[in-house]
Design a protein around this motif. Structure first.
Motif, PDB file in Angstrom:
ATOM      1  N   LYS A 143       4.834  12.647 -21.498  1.00 55.87           N
ATOM      2  CA  LYS A 143       5.857  12.455 -20.470  1.00 55.87           C
ATOM      3  C   LYS A 143       7.210  12.354 -21.154  1.00 55.87           C
ATOM      4  O   LYS A 143       7.328  11.721 -22.210  1.00 55.87           O
ATOM      5  CB  LYS A 143       5.581  11.177 -19.671  1.00 55.87           C
ATOM      6  CG  LYS A 143       6.560  10.929 -18.528  1.00 55.87           C
ATOM      7  CD  LYS A 143       6.173   9.680 -17.737  1.00 55.87           C
ATOM      8  CE  LYS A 143       7.105   9.458 -16.556  1.00 55.87           C
ATOM      9  NZ  LYS A 143       6.705   8.262 -15.763  1.00 55.87           N
ATOM     10  N   ALA A 144       8.220  12.980 -20.581  1.00 58.25           N
ATOM     11  CA  ALA A 144       9.554  12.974 -21.177  1.00 58.25           C
ATOM     12  C   ALA A 144      10.261  11.648 -20.920  1.00 58.25           C
ATOM     13  O   ALA A 144      10.285  11.150 -19.789  1.00 58.25           O
ATOM     14  CB  ALA A 144      10.387  14.119 -20.609  1.00 58.25           C
ATOM     15  N   LYS A 145      10.819  11.071 -21.997  1.00 62.68           N
ATOM     16  CA  LYS A 145      11.657   9.885 -21.890  1.00 62.68           C
ATOM     17  C   LYS A 145      12.880  10.089 -22.773  1.00 62.68           C
ATOM     18  O   LYS A 145      12.978  11.087 -23.488  1.00 62.68           O
ATOM     19  CB  LYS A 145      10.877   8.637 -22.300  1.00 62.68           C
ATOM     20  CG  LYS A 145       9.757   8.290 -21.334  1.00 62.68           C
ATOM     21  CD  LYS A 145       9.163   6.918 -21.613  1.00 62.68           C
ATOM     22  CE  LYS A 145       8.092   6.566 -20.582  1.00 62.68           C
ATOM     23  NZ  LYS A 145       7.531   5.213 -20.805  1.00 62.68           N
ATOM     24  N   LYS A 146      13.809   9.145 -22.747  1.00 61.77           N
ATOM     25  CA  LYS A 146      15.037   9.288 -23.526  1.00 61.77           C
ATOM     26  C   LYS A 146      14.746   9.431 -25.013  1.00 61.77           C
ATOM     27  O   LYS A 146      15.465  10.120 -25.724  1.00 61.77           O
ATOM     28  CB  LYS A 146      15.964   8.095 -23.275  1.00 61.77           C
ATOM     29  CG  LYS A 146      16.592   8.078 -21.892  1.00 61.77           C
ATOM     30  CD  LYS A 146      17.552   6.903 -21.760  1.00 61.77           C
ATOM     31  CE  LYS A 146      18.219   6.912 -20.393  1.00 61.77           C
ATOM     32  NZ  LYS A 146      19.174   5.782 -20.227  1.00 61.77           N
ATOM     33  N   SER A 147      13.695   8.780 -25.471  1.00 58.97           N
ATOM     34  CA  SER A 147      13.359   8.827 -26.894  1.00 58.97           C
ATOM     35  C   SER A 147      12.648  10.114 -27.296  1.00 58.97           C
ATOM     36  O   SER A 147      12.445  10.374 -28.479  1.00 58.97           O
ATOM     37  CB  SER A 147      12.468   7.634 -27.249  1.00 58.97           C
ATOM     38  OG  SER A 147      11.272   7.663 -26.476  1.00 58.97           O
TER      39      SER A 147
ATOM     40  N   PRO B 245       3.466  10.288 -25.741  1.00 57.00           N
ATOM     41  CA  PRO B 245       2.077  10.587 -25.400  1.00 57.00           C
ATOM     42  C   PRO B 245       1.537   9.619 -24.356  1.00 57.00           C
ATOM     43  O   PRO B 245       1.768   8.420 -24.421  1.00 57.00           O
ATOM     44  CB  PRO B 245       1.350  10.435 -26.738  1.00 57.00           C
ATOM     45  CG  PRO B 245       2.228   9.577 -27.580  1.00 57.00           C
ATOM     46  CD  PRO B 245       3.633   9.861 -27.152  1.00 57.00           C
ATOM     47  N   ILE B 246       0.814  10.177 -23.381  1.00 55.25           N
ATOM     48  CA  ILE B 246       0.263   9.326 -22.319  1.00 55.25           C
ATOM     49  C   ILE B 246      -1.258   9.412 -22.249  1.00 55.25           C
ATOM     50  O   ILE B 246      -1.909   8.506 -21.728  1.00 55.25           O
ATOM     51  CB  ILE B 246       0.857   9.689 -20.936  1.00 55.25           C
ATOM     52  CG1 ILE B 246       0.677  11.183 -20.649  1.00 55.25           C
ATOM     53  CG2 ILE B 246       2.322   9.299 -20.862  1.00 55.25           C
ATOM     54  CD1 ILE B 246       1.143  11.586 -19.249  1.00 55.25           C
ATOM     55  N   ALA B 247      -1.854  10.498 -22.751  1.00 51.32           N
ATOM     56  CA  ALA B 247      -3.316  10.627 -22.703  1.00 51.32           C
ATOM     57  C   ALA B 247      -3.749  11.675 -23.711  1.00 51.32           C
ATOM     58  O   ALA B 247      -2.985  12.580 -24.068  1.00 51.32           O
ATOM     59  CB  ALA B 247      -3.784  11.004 -21.307  1.00 51.32           C
TER      60      ALA B 247
ATOM     61  N   ARG C  44      -6.132   9.913 -14.772  1.00 47.88           N
ATOM     62  CA  ARG C  44      -6.686   8.570 -14.751  1.00 47.88           C
ATOM     63  C   ARG C  44      -5.674   7.572 -15.310  1.00 47.88           C
ATOM     64  O   ARG C  44      -5.632   6.415 -14.913  1.00 47.88           O
ATOM     65  CB  ARG C  44      -7.972   8.544 -15.574  1.00 47.88           C
ATOM     66  CG  ARG C  44      -8.729   7.227 -15.551  1.00 47.88           C
ATOM     67  CD  ARG C  44     -10.134   7.405 -16.112  1.00 47.88           C
ATOM     68  NE  ARG C  44     -10.101   8.086 -17.408  1.00 47.88           N
ATOM     69  CZ  ARG C  44     -11.189   8.553 -18.015  1.00 47.88           C
ATOM     70  NH1 ARG C  44     -12.373   8.450 -17.424  1.00 47.88           N
ATOM     71  NH2 ARG C  44     -11.083   9.138 -19.185  1.00 47.88           N
ATOM     72  N   LYS C  45      -4.820   8.033 -16.256  1.00 46.69           N
ATOM     73  CA  LYS C  45      -3.796   7.170 -16.850  1.00 46.69           C
ATOM     74  C   LYS C  45      -2.423   7.398 -16.248  1.00 46.69           C
ATOM     75  O   LYS C  45      -1.585   6.498 -16.248  1.00 46.69           O
ATOM     76  CB  LYS C  45      -3.748   7.408 -18.365  1.00 46.69           C
ATOM     77  CG  LYS C  45      -5.019   6.978 -19.083  1.00 46.69           C
ATOM     78  CD  LYS C  45      -4.859   7.083 -20.589  1.00 46.69           C
ATOM     79  CE  LYS C  45      -6.087   6.565 -21.306  1.00 46.69           C
ATOM     80  NZ  LYS C  45      -5.951   6.638 -22.794  1.00 46.69           N
TER      81      LYS C  45
END
Length: 277
Positions: free
Chosen positions: A217-221, A225-227, A239-240
């Motif tokens: 997922k894109a964030k400022k940093s 990683p999400i899964a 699921r996450k």
């Protein structure tokens, strides 16, 4: 005659040591413990004084029961492009085990800058970078593996390299595929196993691979990683993160972690990732 034998015995024992309970012992090393010039094992922080001209650098140095460090100093070296370069050194006996300098502590070295740092980057001991950009002054911001101005999160090669670093991808990783919409990313990657065979990919041992799949997922940093999972479809990621787009995962086929020679080779655009080396 007995006096002569005693003298000979004394000379013999003095040359060969003594026996204590059947164990031979020898004299401990003698002489002063040498102090040598060394560099810190790590740089933990940097900050500027109130006038912006005095730089303070925090470094890890040897510590122990007896004095283990002296002459700590930071010295300006030749600047390169838009950077200020500093070398931190100290003297220590820690290279000799007799010193007892087996622990570490943080000490601070300071140096006067010829001009304010401003927009220039600070490079300490050749590879540790700091910047005032985005920092909570007077502390400087420690830069990451991608430098002080990492690539913007997006569907670009540089951004994909950041994603591989975020999941600690193995050295010489190949990006086999990715799907990206700017906010979400899924990428498959693999790395060779077996002997180093150069161009001899006809040997099955050389063309075997291991593979993995990650969702981000894109964030400022950057890409976060999400899964992770080799199963097909959306279950692993949704699921996450239920908001992950179904359109980007519903057609994903199961990914074998052991990619055999029949696995399609990486396309020319999916060259080994230099940033994951």
């Amino acid at each position: 005659m007995s006096a002569v034998l005693c003298a000979v015995a004394v000379l013999f024992l003095g040359a060969c040591g003594t026996q204590v309970a059947g164990r031979e012992t020898s004299a401990s090393p003698t002489g002063p413990i040498p102090w040598t010039t060394a560099e810190p094992s790590g740089i933990t922080g940097a900050r500027l004084s109130g006038d912006g001209r005095t730089l303070l650098v925090d470094a890890r140095v040897p510590s122990g029961k007896h004095p283990c460090m002296r002459d700590l100093k930071a010295v300006l070296t030749e600047p390169v492009e838009n950077s200020v370069r500093v070398q931190v050194t100290f003297s220590s006996p820690s290279g000799d085990m007799r010193s007892g300098c087996t622990k570490e502590k943080v000490a601070t070295a300071r140096v006067r800058l010829p001009a304010p740092l401003d927009a220039r980057e600070l490079v300490v001991d050749q590879d540790v970078q700091f910047t005032a950009d985005g920092a909570k002054l007077p502390a400087l911001r420690l830069c990451g593996q991608l430098g002080c101005t990492p690539p913007a999160t997006g569907c670009t090669t540089a951004s994909y390299e950041q994603a591989l670093i975020a999941v600690d991808a193995p050295a010489h990783t190949y990006r086999d595929s990715q799907d990206c919409d700017g906010k979400w990313l899924v990428t498959d990657f693999s790395w060779r196993t077996g002997p180093a065979c150069g161009d001899n990919t006809a040997d099955p041992a050389c063309s075997s691979r291991l593979g993995d799949r990650w969702f981000f997922k894109a964030k400022k940093s950057g890409w976060v990683p999400i899964a992770e999972g080799a199963a097909g479809g959306c279950r692993v990621v949704q699921r996450k993160e239920p908001d992950f787009p179904t359109s980007m995962c519903k057609s994903l086929a199961p990914l074998s972690r052991s990619l055999h020679p029949s696995y399609p080779p990486a396309s020319p655009s999916a060259s080994p990732s230099p940033s994951a080396s």
